[in-house]
Design a protein around this motif. Structure first.
Motif, PDB file in Angstrom:
ATOM      1  N   LEU A   1     -11.368 -26.938 -40.432  1.00  0.00           N
ATOM      2  CA  LEU A   1      -9.909 -26.869 -40.274  1.00  0.00           C
ATOM      3  C   LEU A   1      -9.410 -28.040 -39.438  1.00  0.00           C
ATOM      4  O   LEU A   1      -8.369 -28.639 -39.728  1.00  0.00           O
ATOM      5  CB  LEU A   1      -9.507 -25.548 -39.602  1.00  0.00           C
ATOM      6  N   TYR A   2     -10.159 -28.345 -38.408  1.00  0.00           N
ATOM      7  CA  TYR A   2      -9.777 -29.444 -37.527  1.00  0.00           C
ATOM      8  C   TYR A   2      -9.681 -30.748 -38.323  1.00  0.00           C
ATOM      9  O   TYR A   2      -8.739 -31.526 -38.168  1.00  0.00           O
ATOM     10  CB  TYR A   2     -10.814 -29.557 -36.409  1.00  0.00           C
ATOM     11  N   THR A   3     -10.636 -30.956 -39.217  1.00  0.00           N
ATOM     12  CA  THR A   3     -10.612 -32.157 -40.053  1.00  0.00           C
ATOM     13  C   THR A   3      -9.366 -32.177 -40.933  1.00  0.00           C
ATOM     14  O   THR A   3      -8.669 -33.186 -41.035  1.00  0.00           O
ATOM     15  CB  THR A   3     -11.863 -32.195 -40.957  1.00  0.00           C
ATOM     16  N   ALA A   4      -9.086 -31.049 -41.561  1.00  0.00           N
ATOM     17  CA  ALA A   4      -7.930 -30.980 -42.459  1.00  0.00           C
ATOM     18  C   ALA A   4      -6.634 -31.228 -41.688  1.00  0.00           C
ATOM     19  O   ALA A   4      -5.742 -31.950 -42.152  1.00  0.00           O
ATOM     20  CB  ALA A   4      -7.888 -29.625 -43.153  1.00  0.00           C
ATOM     21  N   VAL A   5      -6.549 -30.645 -40.499  1.00  0.00           N
ATOM     22  CA  VAL A   5      -5.345 -30.803 -39.683  1.00  0.00           C
ATOM     23  C   VAL A   5      -5.181 -32.268 -39.269  1.00  0.00           C
ATOM     24  O   VAL A   5      -4.077 -32.811 -39.260  1.00  0.00           O
ATOM     25  CB  VAL A   5      -5.411 -29.869 -38.454  1.00  0.00           C
ATOM     26  N   ARG A   6      -6.302 -32.911 -38.956  1.00  0.00           N
ATOM     27  CA  ARG A   6      -6.255 -34.313 -38.566  1.00  0.00           C
ATOM     28  C   ARG A   6      -5.767 -35.186 -39.729  1.00  0.00           C
ATOM     29  O   ARG A   6      -4.939 -36.072 -39.542  1.00  0.00           O
ATOM     30  CB  ARG A   6      -7.644 -34.765 -38.135  1.00  0.00           C
ATOM     31  N   ILE A   7      -6.281 -34.899 -40.908  1.00  0.00           N
ATOM     32  CA  ILE A   7      -5.845 -35.675 -42.080  1.00  0.00           C
ATOM     33  C   ILE A   7      -4.338 -35.503 -42.290  1.00  0.00           C
ATOM     34  O   ILE A   7      -3.606 -36.469 -42.511  1.00  0.00           O
ATOM     35  CB  ILE A   7      -6.623 -35.238 -43.337  1.00  0.00           C
ATOM     36  N   ARG A   8      -3.903 -34.266 -42.161  1.00  0.00           N
ATOM     37  CA  ARG A   8      -2.464 -34.024 -42.340  1.00  0.00           C
ATOM     38  C   ARG A   8      -1.639 -34.775 -41.321  1.00  0.00           C
ATOM     39  O   ARG A   8      -0.565 -35.292 -41.629  1.00  0.00           O
ATOM     40  CB  ARG A   8      -2.174 -32.528 -42.179  1.00  0.00           C
ATOM     41  N   SER A   9      -2.123 -34.797 -40.094  1.00  0.00           N
ATOM     42  CA  SER A   9      -1.346 -35.448 -39.052  1.00  0.00           C
ATOM     43  C   SER A   9      -1.277 -36.957 -39.306  1.00  0.00           C
ATOM     44  O   SER A   9      -0.229 -37.578 -39.111  1.00  0.00           O
ATOM     45  CB  SER A   9      -1.918 -35.056 -37.690  1.00  0.00           C
ATOM     46  N   ILE A  10      -2.378 -37.538 -39.787  1.00  0.00           N
ATOM     47  CA  ILE A  10      -2.352 -38.973 -40.115  1.00  0.00           C
ATOM     48  C   ILE A  10      -1.356 -39.216 -41.246  1.00  0.00           C
ATOM     49  O   ILE A  10      -0.540 -40.136 -41.197  1.00  0.00           O
ATOM     50  CB  ILE A  10      -3.747 -39.468 -40.543  1.00  0.00           C
ATOM     51  N   LEU A  11      -1.433 -38.357 -42.258  1.00  0.00           N
ATOM     52  CA  LEU A  11      -0.524 -38.524 -43.395  1.00  0.00           C
ATOM     53  C   LEU A  11       0.940 -38.436 -42.946  1.00  0.00           C
ATOM     54  O   LEU A  11       1.786 -39.213 -43.394  1.00  0.00           O
ATOM     55  CB  LEU A  11      -0.814 -37.471 -44.471  1.00  0.00           C
ATOM     56  N   ARG A  12       1.189 -37.508 -42.047  1.00  0.00           N
ATOM     57  CA  ARG A  12       2.563 -37.382 -41.539  1.00  0.00           C
ATOM     58  C   ARG A  12       3.003 -38.681 -40.876  1.00  0.00           C
ATOM     59  O   ARG A  12       4.096 -39.180 -41.121  1.00  0.00           O
ATOM     60  CB  ARG A  12       2.613 -36.233 -40.515  1.00  0.00           C
ATOM     61  N   LYS A  13       2.091 -39.213 -40.064  1.00  0.00           N
ATOM     62  CA  LYS A  13       2.461 -40.429 -39.326  1.00  0.00           C
ATOM     63  C   LYS A  13       2.669 -41.648 -40.242  1.00  0.00           C
ATOM     64  O   LYS A  13       3.612 -42.395 -40.044  1.00  0.00           O
ATOM     65  CB  LYS A  13       1.410 -40.735 -38.265  1.00  0.00           C
ATOM     66  N   VAL A  14       1.774 -41.831 -41.226  1.00  0.00           N
ATOM     67  CA  VAL A  14       2.003 -43.008 -42.097  1.00  0.00           C
ATOM     68  C   VAL A  14       3.259 -42.816 -42.919  1.00  0.00           C
ATOM     69  O   VAL A  14       3.972 -43.779 -43.201  1.00  0.00           O
ATOM     70  CB  VAL A  14       0.841 -43.343 -43.068  1.00  0.00           C
ATOM     71  N   ARG A  15       3.548 -41.605 -43.282  1.00  0.00           N
ATOM     72  CA  ARG A  15       4.780 -41.389 -44.045  1.00  0.00           C
ATOM     73  C   ARG A  15       5.982 -41.733 -43.173  1.00  0.00           C
ATOM     74  O   ARG A  15       6.967 -42.298 -43.653  1.00  0.00           O
ATOM     75  CB  ARG A  15       4.851 -39.946 -44.555  1.00  0.00           C
ATOM     76  N   GLU A  16       5.865 -41.380 -41.877  1.00  0.00           N
ATOM     77  CA  GLU A  16       6.949 -41.732 -40.953  1.00  0.00           C
ATOM     78  C   GLU A  16       7.124 -43.240 -40.860  1.00  0.00           C
ATOM     79  O   GLU A  16       8.217 -43.740 -40.604  1.00  0.00           O
ATOM     80  CB  GLU A  16       6.671 -41.166 -39.553  1.00  0.00           C
ATOM     81  N   GLN A  17       6.022 -43.971 -41.080  1.00  0.00           N
ATOM     82  CA  GLN A  17       6.120 -45.439 -41.064  1.00  0.00           C
ATOM     83  C   GLN A  17       6.768 -45.953 -42.350  1.00  0.00           C
ATOM     84  O   GLN A  17       6.936 -47.158 -42.529  1.00  0.00           O
ATOM     85  CB  GLN A  17       4.727 -46.075 -40.947  1.00  0.00           C
ATOM     86  N   GLY A  18       7.071 -45.034 -43.252  1.00  0.00           N
ATOM     87  CA  GLY A  18       7.752 -45.409 -44.485  1.00  0.00           C
ATOM     88  C   GLY A  18       6.817 -45.954 -45.560  1.00  0.00           C
ATOM     89  O   GLY A  18       7.245 -46.650 -46.467  1.00  0.00           O
ATOM     90  N   ILE A  19       5.532 -45.645 -45.456  1.00  0.00           N
ATOM     91  CA  ILE A  19       4.578 -46.158 -46.429  1.00  0.00           C
ATOM     92  C   ILE A  19       4.292 -45.078 -47.477  1.00  0.00           C
ATOM     93  O   ILE A  19       4.076 -43.921 -47.127  1.00  0.00           O
ATOM     94  CB  ILE A  19       3.249 -46.521 -45.745  1.00  0.00           C
ATOM     95  N   ALA A  20       4.287 -45.486 -48.741  1.00  0.00           N
ATOM     96  CA  ALA A  20       4.007 -44.530 -49.811  1.00  0.00           C
ATOM     97  C   ALA A  20       2.577 -44.718 -50.323  1.00  0.00           C
ATOM     98  O   ALA A  20       1.966 -45.771 -50.110  1.00  0.00           O
ATOM     99  CB  ALA A  20       4.995 -44.726 -50.950  1.00  0.00           C
ATOM    100  N   ALA A  21       2.083 -43.687 -51.005  1.00  0.00           N
ATOM    101  CA  ALA A  21       0.735 -43.776 -51.559  1.00  0.00           C
ATOM    102  C   ALA A  21       0.692 -44.777 -52.708  1.00  0.00           C
ATOM    103  O   ALA A  21       1.676 -44.953 -53.416  1.00  0.00           O
ATOM    104  CB  ALA A  21       0.299 -42.403 -52.067  1.00  0.00           C
TER     105      ALA A  21
END
Ligand code: ARG
Length: 585
Positions: free
Chosen positions: A470-490
């Motif tokens: 779960l910790y791994t999944a939560v970490r991935i989500r948090s990174i994704l949130r942050k890069v999205r905040e930087q305005g970067i798309a997949a």
């Protein structure tokens, strides 16, 4: 299915054929020496033996041919005849981009149009749950979700044990305590009260007391037997009382199963199939498969090629009473009639292996289900305490699921000391992580084996545990949130540049195979193995690459898609194991 391994096998098979050898030698496996290569093909040795040739020469010839395929970064023949393979980063990235588009990871819907009934409850009405019921629930729920993922119409039946002596014991105990209730008045013709004369709390004390009393008090024990018989013969008052026991117990059981995130489509029990029994036995009689044995009726099910003794299936005792096998057979009759399933699958303690062997054989002899219907049983091992004996909660004695869940939650909560979550969220999150700790602790073991319930280990945020995943999944989500905040798309996943990235990519590509294997083997521990490896590889990747600080925009976009795929695989697999992922932890 999308599988790099399958594509490699195909390429190797073609290469063997091009060398004038049988293509079946081309099987490619994941390397057991990851320090040397990612994949390997060992077919040259067998091919050499059959053709009386030198294995290294064959390996070299095949490896040479493989250079034409775009799949390999390297294909190297080594002594005595192994072919060491590394995947081409471009080919891996192409496949990943394909995989990222597929909601089912390419496994398809092999179960489409088929119904399976999963029997994995088995709690006994008015009796306390035991550890075996906990394991059935956890393993069965996971397998049901996996069947569904494979496209089956999967129906879970709780199949309560509601038809035994425990009912007579309760009836007599209630009668002794409240003899004036209308249920015991044979002349009563009115409506029975809608309200039960006991609560679940009462039942929890009534049953053990009555059961203990019956052991020493013969008169009481005899009355309980008589009451059971009268109930089974349909006595109106007893039936009404029995319905109260059922209702009160079911409501409580449902709460328990809900707390475990375990859900049943059917809330049937042994009592529901009583109406089928007489006809079924008459049919056995007509078919001549039933015999008298010392006044009892049995179906001999032994076969000449049995390696161990398989005793006859006992369906009626000399006093006329029906048995466990009788209700299980009648249940198959009912399931066939109502659902015509492609498969009936049972999950119980492995001490019931012989019981199901007998029941299945009897069902086959009697032709209760068509030949193609699969009858299968998974017998699981015991959950032991650290003392090596069957597990007991700290409070001792029988398993109270609430207490067990609370113990796990408290252990997790204690480890969350440093989080700055608001108290309410922290409590709720500890509950979510606790359930994962409990289920993953169970499911990560091969189901047929015994295992030790080790709260310290299960609740740890490191190692092969639910909280770590779960910790791994939560970490991935948090990174994704942050890069999205930087305005970067997949963007498209790019060929890996470093070893950690490559390893993560190759692991992500194996999701479909892991699902298919877990399903074929009915083995949730395969799902656990997969996400544990994935989590470790993600951590290594994240250590090596600064995703948030990466300046190459295309690379960063590719990583976002890679992380999205990793997240989706973790979410899917955790869901199949039967637990969710918290927002934060
Ligand atoms: N009630 C049984 C027990 O507690 C388990 C029932 C399992 N299912 C079945 N169809 N026999 O052991």
């Amino acid at each position: 299915m999308i599988s790099l391994q399958d594509l490699m096998t195909k390429a190797c098979s073609d290469a063997f054929a091009a060398c004038g050898l049988d293509p079946s030698y081309g099987r490619v496996n994941v390397s057991n020496r990851p320090d040397l290569c990612e994949y390997q093909c060992n077919g040259a040795m067998a091919a050499a033996k059959a053709a009386r040739r030198n294995p290294l020469e064959i390996a070299e010839a095949v490896a040479e041919k493989l250079k034409e395929s775009g799949l390999f970064a390297s294909a190297e023949a080594v002594r005595p005849g192994f072919i060491n393979l590394n995947a081409s980063p471009e080919a891996a990235a192409d496949l990943l981009n394909e995989l990222a588009e597929l909601p089912d990871f390419g496994v398809g819907k092999p179960g489409a149009g088929k119904t399976v009934i999963l029997d994995y409850g088995g709690a006994n009405v008015a009796k306390p749950l035991h550890v075996g019921h906990l394991r059935s629930a956890i393993i069965g729920e996971s397998l049901k979700r996996l069947y569904r993922f494979m496209g089956y119409d999967a129906i879970g039946d709780v199949h309560l044990g509601d038809w035994g002596l425990q009912m007579g014991l309760i009836i007599e105990a209630v009668k002794d305590a409240q003899p004036d209730l209308p249920y015991f008045d044979p002349d009563f013709t009115g409506e029975y009260p809608a309200e039960a004369p006991f609560t679940i709390g009462d039942l929890e004390t009534i049953y053990p007391a009555a059961s203990a009393r019956a052991k020493t008090d013969e008169e009481f024990s005899e009355r309980a037997h008589q009451a059971t018989l009268r109930l089974q013969q349909g006595d109106r008052g007893y039936q009404a009382l029995f319905q109260h026991v059922l209702r009160v117990s079911k409501a409580d059981l449902k709460k328990n199963y809900d707390a475990l995130d375990v859900h049943f489509e059917l809330w049937k029990g042994e009592s529901d199939v009583q109406p089928y029994i007489a006809d079924m036995l008459a049919d056995f009689e007509r078919q001549g498969i039933m015999e008298e044995s010392e006044g009892a009726r049995v179906i001999p099910v032994a076969r000449p090629d049995d390696t161990k003794e398989v005793p006859p299936c006992l369906v009626q005792k000399s006093d006329g009473a029906y048995l466990y096998a009788t209700t299980d057979l009648a249940t198959i009759v009912e399931r066939e009639k109502l659902y015509h399933p492609a498969e009936i699958f049972y999950v119980t303690d492995k001490r019931q292996n012989m019981h199901f062997e007998q029941v299945f054989r009897a069902a086959r002899l009697a032709g209760i289900v068509p030949e193609e219907t699969v009858l299968s049983h998974l017998g699981f091992g015991t959950m032991n305490g650290k003392d090596g004996k069957p597990f007991k909660t700290r409070s001792g004695g029988v398993l109270r699921l609430e207490y067990l869940l609370k113990e796990v939650k408290d252990a997790v909560y204690a480890r969350m000391a440093e989080t700055d979550l608001p108290e309410e969220e922290k409590q709720a999150t500890a509950g979510v992580i606790g359930l994962a700790a409990l289920k993953y602790g169970d499911l990560s073991n091969q189901a047929t084996k015994d295992y030790v319930f080790d709260l310290d280990r299960f609740s740890s945020f490191e190692g092969n545990t639910g909280p770590y995943i779960l910790y791994t999944a939560v970490r991935i989500r948090s990174i994704l949130r942050k890069v999205r905040e930087q305005g970067i798309a997949a963007g498209p996943i790019r060929p890996a540049q470093g070893p950690a990235e490559k390893a993560l990519q190759l692991a992500l590509l194996k999701a479909g195979q892991a699902l298919t294997d877990a399903f074929a083997e009915k083995a949730p521990h395969r799902l656990c193995q997969f996400i544990y490896e994935l989590s470790d590889l993600f951590s290594a990747f994240y250590r090596d690459n600064h995703i948030l600080k990466e300046e190459d925009a295309a690379r960063k976009s590719g990583w976002i898609r890679l992380l999205e795929l990793a997240e989706r695989e973790l979410v899917t697999f955790c869901g199949l194991l039967g637990f969710g992922i918290p927002e934060r932890m």
